[in-house]
Design a protein around this motif. Structure first.
Motif, PDB file in Angstrom:
ATOM      1  N   GLU A  88     -13.575   7.862   0.404  1.00  0.00           N
ATOM      2  CA  GLU A  88     -12.653   8.932   0.014  1.00  0.00           C
ATOM      3  C   GLU A  88     -11.691   9.256   1.158  1.00  0.00           C
ATOM      4  O   GLU A  88     -10.519   9.534   0.941  1.00  0.00           O
ATOM      5  CB  GLU A  88     -13.440  10.198  -0.356  1.00  0.00           C
ATOM      6  N   ALA A  89     -12.211   9.229   2.387  1.00  0.00           N
ATOM      7  CA  ALA A  89     -11.416   9.634   3.544  1.00  0.00           C
ATOM      8  C   ALA A  89     -10.434   8.556   3.993  1.00  0.00           C
ATOM      9  O   ALA A  89      -9.443   8.879   4.657  1.00  0.00           O
ATOM     10  CB  ALA A  89     -12.345   9.992   4.701  1.00  0.00           C
ATOM     11  N   THR A  90     -10.692   7.279   3.644  1.00  0.00           N
ATOM     12  CA  THR A  90      -9.876   6.199   4.223  1.00  0.00           C
ATOM     13  C   THR A  90      -8.912   5.537   3.252  1.00  0.00           C
ATOM     14  O   THR A  90      -8.011   4.820   3.691  1.00  0.00           O
ATOM     15  CB  THR A  90     -10.792   5.094   4.810  1.00  0.00           C
ATOM     16  N   ARG A  91      -9.069   5.743   1.950  1.00  0.00           N
ATOM     17  CA  ARG A  91      -8.244   4.987   1.002  1.00  0.00           C
ATOM     18  C   ARG A  91      -6.749   5.273   1.184  1.00  0.00           C
ATOM     19  O   ARG A  91      -5.918   4.374   1.091  1.00  0.00           O
ATOM     20  CB  ARG A  91      -8.687   5.275  -0.430  1.00  0.00           C
ATOM     21  N   ILE A 102      -0.905  -0.876   4.587  1.00  0.00           N
ATOM     22  CA  ILE A 102      -0.277  -2.064   3.995  1.00  0.00           C
ATOM     23  C   ILE A 102       1.201  -1.817   3.680  1.00  0.00           C
ATOM     24  O   ILE A 102       1.994  -2.769   3.615  1.00  0.00           O
ATOM     25  CB  ILE A 102      -1.035  -2.565   2.740  1.00  0.00           C
ATOM     26  N   LYS A 103       1.602  -0.566   3.530  1.00  0.00           N
ATOM     27  CA  LYS A 103       3.021  -0.255   3.379  1.00  0.00           C
ATOM     28  C   LYS A 103       3.730  -0.390   4.727  1.00  0.00           C
ATOM     29  O   LYS A 103       4.783  -1.020   4.830  1.00  0.00           O
ATOM     30  CB  LYS A 103       3.207   1.158   2.818  1.00  0.00           C
ATOM     31  N   ASN A 104       3.142   0.206   5.765  1.00  0.00           N
ATOM     32  CA  ASN A 104       3.771   0.200   7.085  1.00  0.00           C
ATOM     33  C   ASN A 104       3.868  -1.209   7.671  1.00  0.00           C
ATOM     34  O   ASN A 104       4.754  -1.485   8.484  1.00  0.00           O
ATOM     35  CB  ASN A 104       2.998   1.102   8.047  1.00  0.00           C
ATOM     36  N   ARG A 105       2.966  -2.086   7.278  1.00  0.00           N
ATOM     37  CA  ARG A 105       2.986  -3.446   7.819  1.00  0.00           C
ATOM     38  C   ARG A 105       3.856  -4.397   7.002  1.00  0.00           C
ATOM     39  O   ARG A 105       3.875  -5.593   7.230  1.00  0.00           O
ATOM     40  CB  ARG A 105       1.559  -3.977   7.940  1.00  0.00           C
ATOM     41  N   GLY A 106       4.560  -3.816   6.051  1.00  0.00           N
ATOM     42  CA  GLY A 106       5.547  -4.597   5.326  1.00  0.00           C
ATOM     43  C   GLY A 106       4.996  -5.485   4.238  1.00  0.00           C
ATOM     44  O   GLY A 106       5.674  -6.387   3.753  1.00  0.00           O
ATOM     45  N   TYR A 107       3.759  -5.237   3.808  1.00  0.00           N
ATOM     46  CA  TYR A 107       3.155  -6.058   2.759  1.00  0.00           C
ATOM     47  C   TYR A 107       3.533  -5.561   1.366  1.00  0.00           C
ATOM     48  O   TYR A 107       3.631  -6.354   0.430  1.00  0.00           O
ATOM     49  CB  TYR A 107       1.639  -6.077   2.885  1.00  0.00           C
ATOM     50  N   LEU A 139      -4.791  -8.435   9.403  1.00  0.00           N
ATOM     51  CA  LEU A 139      -5.835  -8.478   8.383  1.00  0.00           C
ATOM     52  C   LEU A 139      -6.792  -7.317   8.569  1.00  0.00           C
ATOM     53  O   LEU A 139      -6.956  -6.802   9.676  1.00  0.00           O
ATOM     54  CB  LEU A 139      -6.620  -9.791   8.442  1.00  0.00           C
ATOM     55  N   GLY A 140      -7.446  -6.938   7.504  1.00  0.00           N
ATOM     56  CA  GLY A 140      -8.438  -5.871   7.571  1.00  0.00           C
ATOM     57  C   GLY A 140      -9.511  -6.070   6.522  1.00  0.00           C
ATOM     58  O   GLY A 140      -9.251  -6.640   5.451  1.00  0.00           O
ATOM     59  N   ARG A 141     -10.696  -5.598   6.829  1.00  0.00           N
ATOM     60  CA  ARG A 141     -11.829  -5.765   5.917  1.00  0.00           C
ATOM     61  C   ARG A 141     -11.557  -5.126   4.563  1.00  0.00           C
ATOM     62  O   ARG A 141     -11.996  -5.624   3.518  1.00  0.00           O
ATOM     63  CB  ARG A 141     -13.085  -5.156   6.558  1.00  0.00           C
ATOM     64  N   VAL A 142     -10.823  -4.015   4.546  1.00  0.00           N
ATOM     65  CA  VAL A 142     -10.527  -3.307   3.289  1.00  0.00           C
ATOM     66  C   VAL A 142      -9.066  -3.450   2.903  1.00  0.00           C
ATOM     67  O   VAL A 142      -8.741  -3.593   1.730  1.00  0.00           O
ATOM     68  CB  VAL A 142     -10.915  -1.818   3.402  1.00  0.00           C
ATOM     69  N   GLN A 143      -8.173  -3.424   3.893  1.00  0.00           N
ATOM     70  CA  GLN A 143      -6.745  -3.458   3.561  1.00  0.00           C
ATOM     71  C   GLN A 143      -6.342  -4.767   2.883  1.00  0.00           C
ATOM     72  O   GLN A 143      -5.491  -4.779   1.986  1.00  0.00           O
ATOM     73  CB  GLN A 143      -5.898  -3.235   4.808  1.00  0.00           C
ATOM     74  N   THR A 144      -6.963  -5.888   3.275  1.00  0.00           N
ATOM     75  CA  THR A 144      -6.555  -7.173   2.711  1.00  0.00           C
ATOM     76  C   THR A 144      -6.951  -7.313   1.240  1.00  0.00           C
ATOM     77  O   THR A 144      -6.120  -7.702   0.413  1.00  0.00           O
ATOM     78  CB  THR A 144      -7.109  -8.327   3.563  1.00  0.00           C
ATOM     79  N   PRO A 145      -8.195  -6.992   0.833  1.00  0.00           N
ATOM     80  CA  PRO A 145      -8.495  -7.041  -0.607  1.00  0.00           C
ATOM     81  C   PRO A 145      -7.707  -6.002  -1.401  1.00  0.00           C
ATOM     82  O   PRO A 145      -7.415  -6.228  -2.586  1.00  0.00           O
ATOM     83  CB  PRO A 145     -10.000  -6.780  -0.680  1.00  0.00           C
ATOM     84  N   THR A 146      -7.345  -4.896  -0.776  1.00  0.00           N
ATOM     85  CA  THR A 146      -6.508  -3.908  -1.474  1.00  0.00           C
ATOM     86  C   THR A 146      -5.139  -4.504  -1.763  1.00  0.00           C
ATOM     87  O   THR A 146      -4.608  -4.373  -2.872  1.00  0.00           O
ATOM     88  CB  THR A 146      -6.361  -2.632  -0.630  1.00  0.00           C
ATOM     89  N   LEU A 147      -4.570  -5.172  -0.762  1.00  0.00           N
ATOM     90  CA  LEU A 147      -3.297  -5.859  -0.962  1.00  0.00           C
ATOM     91  C   LEU A 147      -3.422  -6.898  -2.074  1.00  0.00           C
ATOM     92  O   LEU A 147      -2.542  -7.028  -2.929  1.00  0.00           O
ATOM     93  CB  LEU A 147      -2.863  -6.530   0.349  1.00  0.00           C
ATOM     94  N   TYR A 148      -4.535  -7.620  -2.080  1.00  0.00           N
ATOM     95  CA  TYR A 148      -4.713  -8.688  -3.076  1.00  0.00           C
ATOM     96  C   TYR A 148      -4.835  -8.118  -4.491  1.00  0.00           C
ATOM     97  O   TYR A 148      -4.417  -8.758  -5.452  1.00  0.00           O
ATOM     98  CB  TYR A 148      -5.939  -9.537  -2.735  1.00  0.00           C
ATOM     99  N   LEU A 149      -5.388  -6.921  -4.631  1.00  0.00           N
ATOM    100  CA  LEU A 149      -5.422  -6.260  -5.941  1.00  0.00           C
ATOM    101  C   LEU A 149      -4.007  -6.088  -6.485  1.00  0.00           C
ATOM    102  O   LEU A 149      -3.732  -6.364  -7.660  1.00  0.00           O
ATOM    103  CB  LEU A 149      -6.080  -4.878  -5.821  1.00  0.00           C
ATOM    104  N   ILE A 150      -3.102  -5.611  -5.620  1.00  0.00           N
ATOM    105  CA  ILE A 150      -1.714  -5.387  -6.040  1.00  0.00           C
ATOM    106  C   ILE A 150      -1.045  -6.714  -6.355  1.00  0.00           C
ATOM    107  O   ILE A 150      -0.298  -6.845  -7.331  1.00  0.00           O
ATOM    108  CB  ILE A 150      -0.935  -4.639  -4.941  1.00  0.00           C
ATOM    109  N   TYR A 151      -1.323  -7.709  -5.523  1.00  0.00           N
ATOM    110  CA  TYR A 151      -0.740  -9.046  -5.714  1.00  0.00           C
ATOM    111  C   TYR A 151      -1.173  -9.651  -7.047  1.00  0.00           C
ATOM    112  O   TYR A 151      -0.358 -10.203  -7.795  1.00  0.00           O
ATOM    113  CB  TYR A 151      -1.167  -9.934  -4.543  1.00  0.00           C
ATOM    114  N   LYS A 152      -2.470  -9.559  -7.362  1.00  0.00           N
ATOM    115  CA  LYS A 152      -2.966 -10.105  -8.635  1.00  0.00           C
ATOM    116  C   LYS A 152      -2.285  -9.424  -9.817  1.00  0.00           C
ATOM    117  O   LYS A 152      -1.916 -10.080 -10.796  1.00  0.00           O
ATOM    118  CB  LYS A 152      -4.487  -9.921  -8.738  1.00  0.00           C
ATOM    119  N   ARG A 153      -2.153  -8.101  -9.746  1.00  0.00           N
ATOM    120  CA  ARG A 153      -1.497  -7.373 -10.839  1.00  0.00           C
ATOM    121  C   ARG A 153      -0.039  -7.811 -10.965  1.00  0.00           C
ATOM    122  O   ARG A 153       0.470  -7.993 -12.082  1.00  0.00           O
ATOM    123  CB  ARG A 153      -1.582  -5.867 -10.566  1.00  0.00           C
ATOM    124  N   GLN A 154       0.634  -8.004  -9.823  1.00  0.00           N
ATOM    125  CA  GLN A 154       2.035  -8.418  -9.867  1.00  0.00           C
ATOM    126  C   GLN A 154       2.180  -9.810 -10.472  1.00  0.00           C
ATOM    127  O   GLN A 154       3.105 -10.068 -11.246  1.00  0.00           O
ATOM    128  CB  GLN A 154       2.618  -8.388  -8.448  1.00  0.00           C
TER     129      GLN A 154
END
Length: 721
Positions: free
Chosen positions: A520-523, A530-535, A199-214
């Protein structure tokens, strides 16, 4: 009396050294002489982060093992440690910093650069009140920019809030990762779902954005609708028209009723032109690029990932061909506009154009000193590559350089001008509108013929008001369309606008005050994570959530702070307040701890209530494991070592956490290398690249900490092609 300049990495230090009158390379630093610095002066460097947050087991032995009973992991104070492979350079840097009377922070000019520098200074015990601290803040690694920056150094302590912001961000991410990952992984394992869920403070909501769209796409049901259109035959030609105002009808019966009400029919009938409006219009060239907008555009045009785009533009920055890349603004100041204008003939020669460039005065669409806070837009430097040098660049770097070169030069070219014709045609009680567009002056658009799809000019015939025409009304059956899957480009935009996805440039401007997630530097690195962790996985440039990713998204749905991009954006907003001295890092971290305590109490019960039977993660893991080839025995427990992508790991994970890297100094190891290393033998790694692109061979072995050590180097150096 001595001055120490602290750079972020060797290449940066080398660029600085080359800007001074003389420099001598030493082991881990440069000794320099220059009129700018009459005192004894040295340049030293890190390898990015020379220090990092200590792992949980550093504080308490029980925290080194995953157990729900051992949570939360809340150290009384946060310790930073030096990784084994960086200890030698850290000692060199620390020794220089301790004796320095003036320290010049010359890491990357951003918040993370401050974090890297001050973490090193504080870990080295080199922060003393009697020292002088200065800050180099530049946008280009060109010699002229470097010298000007060192001549106009800023007060170093003024930037401490940036360090405090970055450190708070770093610790908060560590806290959520070190607590959230074991919490969810162990809770899911109790439900029979194997594997590690990070889990991550930013990576998890980013994953959820993709999930909601899917989910929106998967649950979308196409709905048929009908529209009324018409073809018109005039004396001078044929044209098409759309019903005005536009109207969508549920079924054909509703359409026919509408037509009858307006005394019209499907098919041929008479009509009359009631209005002809001709206007000359123009459009400006595209706005200059921030990093996010560049990543979005490059993904759209060339399907490059955000991470690869950042690497490419960073390389062009280090090659002194582009300005600093990690910028969040599309604006430049009058200073940059002046030098771009002066160098314009060189840029035009490089692009092979001789068009007039009449826009010689700064326009607020591009030039606004007030909107440039830390760094200006990504633009060309004063240095222009020769054709020979340009052709040697990797393809993606060539594409990005050309894109930025064209966008920069387009600012000086004429506006695109066109003639827009609008015809309104009356048929019984209905009105139809027809639009045509014909270019008058191509202007800046001529530069982008390869990047932009050719716009077809819609030619309308010459007609006059009052002219009778023959109308042929049609009823077109259409279907509603589902939203499009995220690409990395559109996801970057969604992250920047906290989930409010917009592609239109003007709409993005309206949303500029919305706080995004990540920086800008971390996105780019978040997407890679989230790709490398198989999500998620990329398929034809679209990002799709895997079964593993779906399980995590379902598991976190009850926790909006983990799932919501908008809530995460509020955290990012407060972090920025810390950087502006308007927020308190201790308060922020205390709130993070409260949130984690809530998770530890609530999540096990939440997970227990969820039915995961629809997801096949367990089988997925089994099938993946069965397909993995065991390359050797784990030196720690005797289990099988298998490839896990970026490294080799023990198949008994999480009971055994032994890992072995799959590369030595970025040279990928062969399976033979891995087998020999696991057997405790030395192994020959061939073709390791040096910065000058030559290669060498190295004998390496695994030390008792699990890191690779070089035993010897081959004298037979082979030069790369």
């Amino acid at each position: 009396m001595s001055i120490v300049i602290l750079a972020e990495k060797p290449s940066q230090a080398l660029a600085y050294a080359g800007a001074f009158q003389s420099s001598v390379k030493k082991d881990g630093y440069f000794a320099i002489k220059d009129d700018l610095f009459p005192e004894e002066t040295f340049i030293t460097f890190g390898f990015g982060h020379l220090v990092e947050l200590a792992p949980p087991g550093h504080y308490e032995d029980k925290w080194g093992k995953w157990n729900l009973a051992n949570l939360p992991v809340f150290p009384a104070k946060y310790d930073f440690v030096v990784p084994k492979d960086k200890k030698k350079q850290f000692r060199i840097v620390a020794d220089l910093l301790k004796v320095a009377t003036t320290i010049i922070v010359a890491t990357d000019s951003d918040r993370e650069g401050e974090n890297i520098a001050w973490s090193i200074i504080i870990k080295a015990n080199a922060y003393k009140k009697n020292k002088s601290y200065k800050r180099l803040w530049i946008n280009s690694l060109e010699k002229e920019s470097i010298r000007q920056g060192f001549a106009e150094l800023k007060e170093g302590l003024d930037y401490i809030p940036y360090y405090q912001e970055a450190r708070a961000r770093q610790i908060s991410d560590w806290l959520i990762g070190m607590n959230g990952s074991p919490l969810y992984s162990l809770a899911l394992q109790k439900k029979g779902i194997q594997g590690v869920f990070s889990l991550g403070r930013v990576q998890t909501p980013t994953l959820y954005l993709i999930y909601k769209r899917q989910l929106e796409i998967e649950n979308f049901k196409k709905t048929p609708y009908f529209e009324v259109e018409s073809d018109f035959k005039a004396v001078e030609g044929i044209y098409k028209g759309q019903l005005s105002p536009a109207n969508k009808f549920k079924d054909s019966g509703e359409v026919l009723s509408f037509l009858a009400k307006n005394q019209a029919i499907v098919g041929v009938q008479n009509g009359q032109i009631v209005k002809v409006d001709k206007r000359e219009k123009k459009t400006n060239s595209p706005m200059l690029y921030s990093l996010s907008s560049l990543q979005s555009k490059v993904n759209q045009l060339y399907k490059a990932s955000a991470s690869n785009t950042l690497k490419a533009v960073q390389s062009l920055y280090e090659a002194k061909l582009l300005t600093y890349p990690r910028t969040d603004t599309p604006y430049i100041t009058n200073n940059e506009f002046t030098y771009l204008k002066d160098k314009l003939p060189m840029y035009k020669t490089f692009l092979g154009i001789d068009d007039e460039t009449p826009q010689t005065q700064p326009r607020r669409r591009y030039v606004d000193d007030k909107k440039v806070q830390e760094h200006h837009a990504i633009i060309l430097t004063k240095q222009v590559p020769s054709k020979e040098r340009f052709n040697k660049l990797p393809t993606l770097q060539q594409q990005i350089y050309l894109l930025i070169a064209k966008t920069t030069v387009a600012m000086f070219l004429p506006d695109y001008q066109y003639l827009e014709t609008v015809i309104e045609t009356k048929v019984a009680g209905l009105l139809f509108k027809s639009k045509g567009q014909v270019p008058i002056v191509q202007g800046w658009k001529g530069l982008f013929s390869k990047e932009d799809k050719k716009e077809k000019s819609v030619l309308l015939p010459q007609v006059a008001v009052g002219e009778e025409v023959l109308a042929n009304i049609r009823v077109e059956e259409k279907e509603t369309q589902p939203p499009k899957p995220f690409t990395e480009g559109t996801l970057i935009t969604a992250m920047k606008t906290a989930g409010k996805t917009v592609d239109d440039e003007k709409a993005q401007e309206l949303l500029k005050e919305i706080e995004g997630i990540g920086t800008e530097a971390t996105r780019a690195s978040i997407i890679e994570t989230i790709k490398n962790r198989g999500y998620v996985e990329a398929q034809k440039n679209n990002l799709l959530v895997t079964e593993k990713g779906k399980v995590l998204c379902v598991a976190i749905e009850s926790e909006p702070l983990l799932a919501s991009a908008e809530m995460t954006a509020k955290w990012e907003t407060y972090l920025k307040k810390i950087g502006r001295k308007e927020g308190d890092a201790d308060v922020f971290l205390a709130n993070i701890q409260k949130f984690i305590s809530h998770l530890i109490e609530a999540v096990p019960n939440q997970i227990d209530q969820v039915d995961f039977s629809a997801y096949e993660v367990k089988e997925e893991y089994k099938s993946r494991k069965s397909k993995r080839t065991v390359v050797g025995k784990c030196p720690k427990c005797g289990g099988g070592m298998v490839s896990k992508g970026e490294f080799y790991g023990c198949s008994s994970y999480p009971k055994c956490k032994y890992t072995l890297t799959n590369n030595f100094r970025k040279k990928k190891l062969t399976k033979k290398n891995i087998k020999e290393l696991l057997e405790g033998k030395e192994t020959l790694v061939t073709g390791v690249k040096k910065p000058d692109k030559s290669t060498y061979n190295a004998m390496v072995k695994v030390n008792d900490k699990g890191y690779l050590d070089a035993v010897s180097f081959s004298t037979n150096v082979v030069t790369a092609d």
